[in-house]
Design an enzyme around this catalytic site. Structure first.
Site, PDB file in Angstrom:
ATOM      1  N   HIS A 112      34.959  74.306  81.466  1.00 13.94           N
ATOM      2  CA  HIS A 112      35.914  73.639  80.574  1.00 13.94           C
ATOM      3  C   HIS A 112      35.412  72.250  80.199  1.00 13.94           C
ATOM      4  O   HIS A 112      35.533  71.824  79.053  1.00 13.94           O
ATOM      5  CB  HIS A 112      37.276  73.458  81.281  1.00 13.94           C
ATOM      6  CG  HIS A 112      37.964  74.723  81.664  1.00 13.94           C
ATOM      7  ND1 HIS A 112      38.158  75.097  82.970  1.00 13.94           N
ATOM      8  CD2 HIS A 112      38.528  75.700  80.907  1.00 13.94           C
ATOM      9  CE1 HIS A 112      38.819  76.241  83.007  1.00 13.94           C
ATOM     10  NE2 HIS A 112      39.042  76.640  81.776  1.00 13.94           N
ATOM     11  N   HIS A 134      37.200  73.539  85.392  1.00 14.21           N
ATOM     12  CA  HIS A 134      35.905  73.485  86.079  1.00 14.21           C
ATOM     13  C   HIS A 134      34.852  73.007  85.083  1.00 14.21           C
ATOM     14  O   HIS A 134      35.186  72.725  83.920  1.00 14.21           O
ATOM     15  CB  HIS A 134      35.562  74.853  86.678  1.00 14.21           C
ATOM     16  CG  HIS A 134      35.673  75.980  85.682  1.00 14.21           C
ATOM     17  ND1 HIS A 134      34.843  76.108  84.598  1.00 14.21           N
ATOM     18  CD2 HIS A 134      36.544  77.023  85.617  1.00 14.21           C
ATOM     19  CE1 HIS A 134      35.183  77.189  83.905  1.00 14.21           C
ATOM     20  NE2 HIS A 134      36.221  77.754  84.494  1.00 14.21           N
ATOM     21  N   VAL A 165      28.872  78.448  81.519  1.00 16.66           N
ATOM     22  CA  VAL A 165      28.300  77.543  82.520  1.00 16.66           C
ATOM     23  C   VAL A 165      28.309  78.289  83.858  1.00 16.66           C
ATOM     24  O   VAL A 165      29.305  78.918  84.215  1.00 16.66           O
ATOM     25  CB  VAL A 165      29.098  76.224  82.621  1.00 16.66           C
ATOM     26  CG1 VAL A 165      28.529  75.321  83.707  1.00 16.66           C
ATOM     27  CG2 VAL A 165      29.097  75.501  81.276  1.00 16.66           C
ATOM     28  N   SER A 213      38.116  79.877  86.702  1.00 18.41           N
ATOM     29  CA  SER A 213      39.217  79.344  87.523  1.00 18.41           C
ATOM     30  C   SER A 213      39.552  80.308  88.647  1.00 18.41           C
ATOM     31  O   SER A 213      40.077  79.925  89.682  1.00 18.41           O
ATOM     32  CB  SER A 213      40.454  79.136  86.647  1.00 18.41           C
ATOM     33  OG  SER A 213      40.119  78.357  85.533  1.00 18.41           O
ATOM     34  N   GLY A 241      34.945  79.196  75.429  1.00 17.33           N
ATOM     35  CA  GLY A 241      33.771  79.565  76.222  1.00 17.33           C
ATOM     36  C   GLY A 241      33.377  81.019  75.997  1.00 17.33           C
ATOM     37  O   GLY A 241      34.239  81.895  75.859  1.00 17.33           O
ATOM     38  N   ALA A 271      43.232  74.519  85.858  1.00 11.68           N
ATOM     39  CA  ALA A 271      42.252  74.776  86.924  1.00 11.68           C
ATOM     40  C   ALA A 271      40.857  74.508  86.350  1.00 11.68           C
ATOM     41  O   ALA A 271      39.952  75.337  86.435  1.00 11.68           O
ATOM     42  CB  ALA A 271      42.378  76.191  87.476  1.00 11.68           C
TER      43      ALA A 271
END
Ligand code: PAF
Length: 293
Positions: free
Chosen positions: A37, A34, A176, A186, A147, A32
Site C-alpha cells: 500500500h 503494508h 511488492v 494484509s 496493486g 492493515a
C-alpha cells in the site's frame, strides 16, 4: 495529514482542491497497510498535488462473514503509515457513513468476472465496484492507484471506468514482495509462524512454472503448479496438518482474463493463483509473457 470520518469533511477538502485546480491521487484501501500500500501512496505522492487514502473495510465485497470479521483493523497504525508515505488525507468512514441507504446497485462485468475469483466469491466484484465508484464520486480523483496482486480487480475497475465514463487514470502498480518472495498482503499477518515460513513456496513454485513454460505446454505447467502445491506437505513432511490447498491456478490472457491453451494464444499472459494455507486465503500473480525484464 488530516483524517476525516465524514463525507462532508472530505467533500469540503476536495471542493477546495478542485477550485485550486489541484490534481488528486486516490489510493483505495481496506487498511492493515503494508509496504505494498505504501508503494501506491508514494507513487500517488510523486504524481499528484493532493493524495487521499481511503481506509474502509467494505462489508459488501465479503461473501464470507468470517473473513469480514477476521479482517485486520489497525486504524491508528494505518494513519501513521499513510502520513509517513506522504498522504494528505486519510478518509476512514464508518459503514453507516459510507452507505447511509441500503445498497441496491449491482454491477455486471461479463466474461472477466466469470473466471478465477468471480465464481468463487459471488457478489464480490459488484461490491468492490460499488465502493470504488462511491470513492470516485467523493474524491473526484485525477488518478487512482491499485496493486497488481489483485490482477482481476484491476480489469474490473478498468471495465467500471468504461461503464461509468469517468475520466480517471487507472494506475496499476507492481506487486511488492517480502525478501523471501511472499506477496505482501494484509492477510499475511494471520499466518502462524510455521505457515509464514512455508508461504514463500507459492511464489517459488510460480517462478519455476515460468521457467518450465519455455519447454512445457500450458496444460502441463498448470497441472504441475496445482500438483506441486497440493502434495507439498507430503513431500516436505509439514508439521501440524499444515498444507497448501490451491483453489485455482489459471494461465490467462492478461487483457480478457480468459484461460489460454497455447503460449501463442495471447501476447500478454499471466498466471493467477489462490491458495489456502493455515485457514488463510492467499493470492498471487506471475507474468509469463511478455517476459519480465
Ligand atoms: O483491494 C482492496 O483493498 C479493495 O478491494 C478496495 C479496492 C480498497 C475496495 O474495497
Amino acid at each position: 495529514m488530516q483524517t476525516f470520518t465524514t463525507t462532508a469533511a472530505l467533500t469540503a477538502a476536495i471542493n477546495e482542491a478542485k477550485q485550486a485546480n489541484r490534481t488528486i491521487g486516490l489510493v483505495p484501501t481496506m487498511g492493515a497497510l503494508h509496504e505494498g500500500h505504501l508503494s501506491l501512496i508514494r507513487r500517488a505522492r510523486q504524481e499528484n498535488d493532493l493524495v487521499v487514502v481511503s481506509i474502509f473495510v467494505n462489508p459488501i465485497q465479503f461473501n464470507n462473514k468470517e473473513d469480514l470479521a477476521k479482517y485486520p483493523r489497525t486504524l491508528e497504525a494505518d494513519c501513521a503509515a499513510a502520513a509517513s508515505a506522504g498522504a494528505d488525507i486519510a478518509f476512514a468512514p464508518s459503514v453507516e457513513e459510507m452507505y447511509p441507504e441500503p445498497v441496491t446497485t449491482v454491477y455486471h462485468f461479463g466474461p472477466i468476472e466469470e473466471v478465477m475469483e468471480g465464481p468463487r466469491r459471488p457478489g464480490h466484484f459488484s461490491g468492490v465496484a460499488v465502493v470504488v465508484r462511491r470513492l470516485f464520486d467523493l474524491t473526484q480523483p485525477t488518478r487512482a492507484y491499485f496493486g497488481e496482486k489483485d490482477f482481476q480487480q484491476i480489469a474490473i475497475i478498468r471495465n467500471l471506468l468504461e461503464q461509468i465514463k469517468y475520466p480517471i487514470e487507472l494506475v496499476p502498480c507492481p506487486i511488492v514482495r517480502a525478501d523471501d518472495g511472499l506477496a505482501l498482503s494484509s492477510r499475511n499477518m494471520r499466518l502462524s509462524p510455521e505457515a509464514r515460513a512455508v508461504a514463500p513456496n507459492i511464489y517459488a513454485t510460480l517462478v519455476q512454472a515460468v521457467e518450465m513454460s519455455e519447454y512445457e505446454d500450458v496444460e502441463s505447467v498448470r497441472d504441475w503448479v496445482l500438483d506441486t502445491l497440493s502434495t507439498f506437505h507430503e513431500v516436505n513432511s509439514l508439521p501440524n496438518g499444515l498444507r497448501f490447498e490451491p483453489e485455482y491456478f489459471e494461465i490467462v490472457n492478461d487483457t480478457t482474463l480468459q484461460p489460454i491453451n497455447d503460449w501463442n494464444d495471447a501476447p500478454g499472459v499471466v498466471g493467477c493463483i489462490a491458495v489456502w494455507l493455515d485457514g488463510v486465503r492467499l493470492i498471487d500473480v506471475i507474468r509469463f509473457l511478455p517476459e519480465e525484464e
